[in-house]
Design an enzyme around this catalytic site. Structure first.
Site, PDB file in Angstrom:
ATOM      1  N   SER A 106       0.839  -1.212   0.000  1.00 14.26           N
ATOM      2  CA  SER A 106       0.000   0.000   0.000  1.00 14.26           C
ATOM      3  C   SER A 106       0.870   1.256   0.000  1.00 14.26           C
ATOM      4  CB  SER A 106      -0.876   0.047   1.255  1.00 14.26           C
ATOM      5  OG  SER A 106      -1.674  -1.093   1.335  1.00 14.26           O
TER       6      SER A 106
HETATM    7  N1  SAH Z   1       0.331  -5.555   4.072  1.00 13.94           N
HETATM    8  C1  SAH Z   1       1.145  -5.848   2.918  1.00 13.94           C
HETATM    9  C2  SAH Z   1       0.459  -5.574   1.601  1.00 13.94           C
HETATM   10  C3  SAH Z   1      -0.808  -6.278   1.456  1.00 13.94           C
HETATM   11  S1  SAH Z   1      -1.264  -6.672  -0.191  1.00 13.94           S
HETATM   12  C4  SAH Z   1       2.478  -5.154   2.981  1.00 13.94           C
HETATM   13  O1  SAH Z   1       2.752  -4.409   3.927  1.00 13.94           O
HETATM   14  O2  SAH Z   1       3.279  -5.368   2.064  1.00 13.94           O
HETATM   15  C5  SAH Z   1      -2.498  -7.850   0.244  1.00 13.94           C
HETATM   16  C6  SAH Z   1      -1.963  -9.184   0.598  1.00 13.94           C
HETATM   17  O3  SAH Z   1      -3.036  -9.970   1.100  1.00 13.94           O
HETATM   18  C7  SAH Z   1      -1.383  -9.953  -0.584  1.00 13.94           C
HETATM   19  O4  SAH Z   1      -0.069 -10.345  -0.325  1.00 13.94           O
HETATM   20  C8  SAH Z   1      -2.317 -11.157  -0.729  1.00 13.94           C
HETATM   21  O5  SAH Z   1      -1.674 -12.310  -1.178  1.00 13.94           O
HETATM   22  C9  SAH Z   1      -2.817 -11.299   0.696  1.00 13.94           C
HETATM   23  N2  SAH Z   1      -4.085 -12.031   0.845  1.00 13.94           N
HETATM   24  C10 SAH Z   1      -5.159 -12.058   0.021  1.00 13.94           C
HETATM   25  N3  SAH Z   1      -6.117 -12.843   0.520  1.00 13.94           N
HETATM   26  C11 SAH Z   1      -5.660 -13.329   1.691  1.00 13.94           C
HETATM   27  C12 SAH Z   1      -6.173 -14.210   2.669  1.00 13.94           C
HETATM   28  N4  SAH Z   1      -7.383 -14.759   2.546  1.00 13.94           N
HETATM   29  N5  SAH Z   1      -5.404 -14.502   3.743  1.00 13.94           N
HETATM   30  C13 SAH Z   1      -4.173 -13.980   3.879  1.00 13.94           C
HETATM   31  N6  SAH Z   1      -3.616 -13.153   2.980  1.00 13.94           N
HETATM   32  C14 SAH Z   1      -4.351 -12.809   1.901  1.00 13.94           C
END
Ligand code: SAH
Length: 258
Positions: A106
């Site tokens: 983000s």
């Molecule tokens: N917080 C992260 C960015 C998040 S991007 C950072 O600081 O870099 C969103 C992330 O959520 C992605 O890596 C994606 O793979 C993950 N995601 C999506 N669905 C999910 C789920 N059901 N459980 C865990 N992670 C998930």
């Protein structure tokens, strides 16, 4: 008094020049940076220190990030070490950055805002859903040493876990799995932050929230826009606050079955 001031500046120049291994010009830049409260410019071995301070000033302080601890932490965590090397020079700009597997980290403002909203206190238990690069988890770990994070994509879970360890964030526990189900072994949590778009509130996450606990998630369409939503569990039920429009990558897994 003026002489004394001058003397301090000159001895400051000498100190800074010995710390900065570059040139007299850089030493002078350090003095200017010092008077602008940007001492990190002079930090050797961190080529992005000044970019990070500019990010804090222009993207966070200039907006509504007012919590001094959030500003300090955002000015400390080396975001450029959480993005692919080819994107390091973009790490402190005001937009999301690809981190592989079609996912993004983000923009700094959203990380700071979500952290500010959750208002984590030392010792609180925090669960993040969507580890991604591990950057948000690293930021959270400056507020409490009890941080858990779940990532559904195995490759990202493994690389984030390795990266966090290599950078000294050994206390953060990362698990590969579907965050929809939370991490009941370590719950209940004081705060849960979901960093992927959800089309409904996963009931297990609400169950794993303490009374007084806060759940923050982008709620709405998994493919278009969401509303950043804060749910506080109270003895009388859940208080819901719709905060602002956001656009996150979709949460996948169980959440899409409903
Ligand atoms: N917080 C992260 C960015 C998040 S991007 C950072 O600081 O870099 C969103 C992330 O959520 C992605 O890596 C994606 O793979 C993950 N995601 C999506 N669905 C999910 C789920 N059901 N459980 C865990 N992670 C998930």
């Amino acid at each position: 008094m003026f002489g004394n001031f001058l003397e301090q500046r000159i001895s400051g120049l000498e100190n800074r020049m010995t710390k900065c291994p570059f040139s007299a010009i850089f030493g002078l830049l350090c003095i200017i940076a010092g008077s602008l409260s940007l001492p990190a410019l002079c930090e050797s071995g961190d080529p992005y220190a000044s970019a990070r301070q500019r990010m804090v000033l222009h993207q966070l302080k200039a907006r509504d990030i007012t919590d001094p601890k959030v500003l300090e932490v955002m000015g400390t965590v080396k975001r450029h070490l959480f993005v692919p090397p080819g994107h390091a020079s973009q790490a402190y700009v005001d937009h999301p950055i690809p981190i592989g597997e079609g996912q993004t980290i983000s923009q700094p403002y959203i990380v700071a805002l979500m952290t500010q909203i959750l208002d984590i206190q030392p010792g609180e238990k925090v669960l993040e859903i969507g580890t991604g690069s591990g950057y948000q988890a690293a930021v959270l770990s400056h507020f409490t040493d009890r941080v858990w994070s779940i990532e559904i994509r195995k490759g990202l879970a493994e690389s984030a876990s390795k990266r966090l360890k290599a950078l000294g964030y050994e206390k953060i526990r990362v698990k590969h799995g579907d965050g929809y189900f939370g991490w009941p072994e370590y719950g209940p949590f004081d705060a849960i932050m979901v960093t992927a778009a959800a089309n409904h509130v996963p009931p297990p996450l609400l169950e794993q929230l303490k009374v007084g606990g806060r759940l923050l998630l982008p709620l709405g369409s998994t493919t278009y826009y969401q509303t950043l939503t804060k749910i506080t569990k109270t003895p009388k039920g859940n208080e819901v606050q719709h905060l602002l429009g956001v656009a996150f990558v979709p949460m996948v897994g169980k959440i899409l079955e409903k």
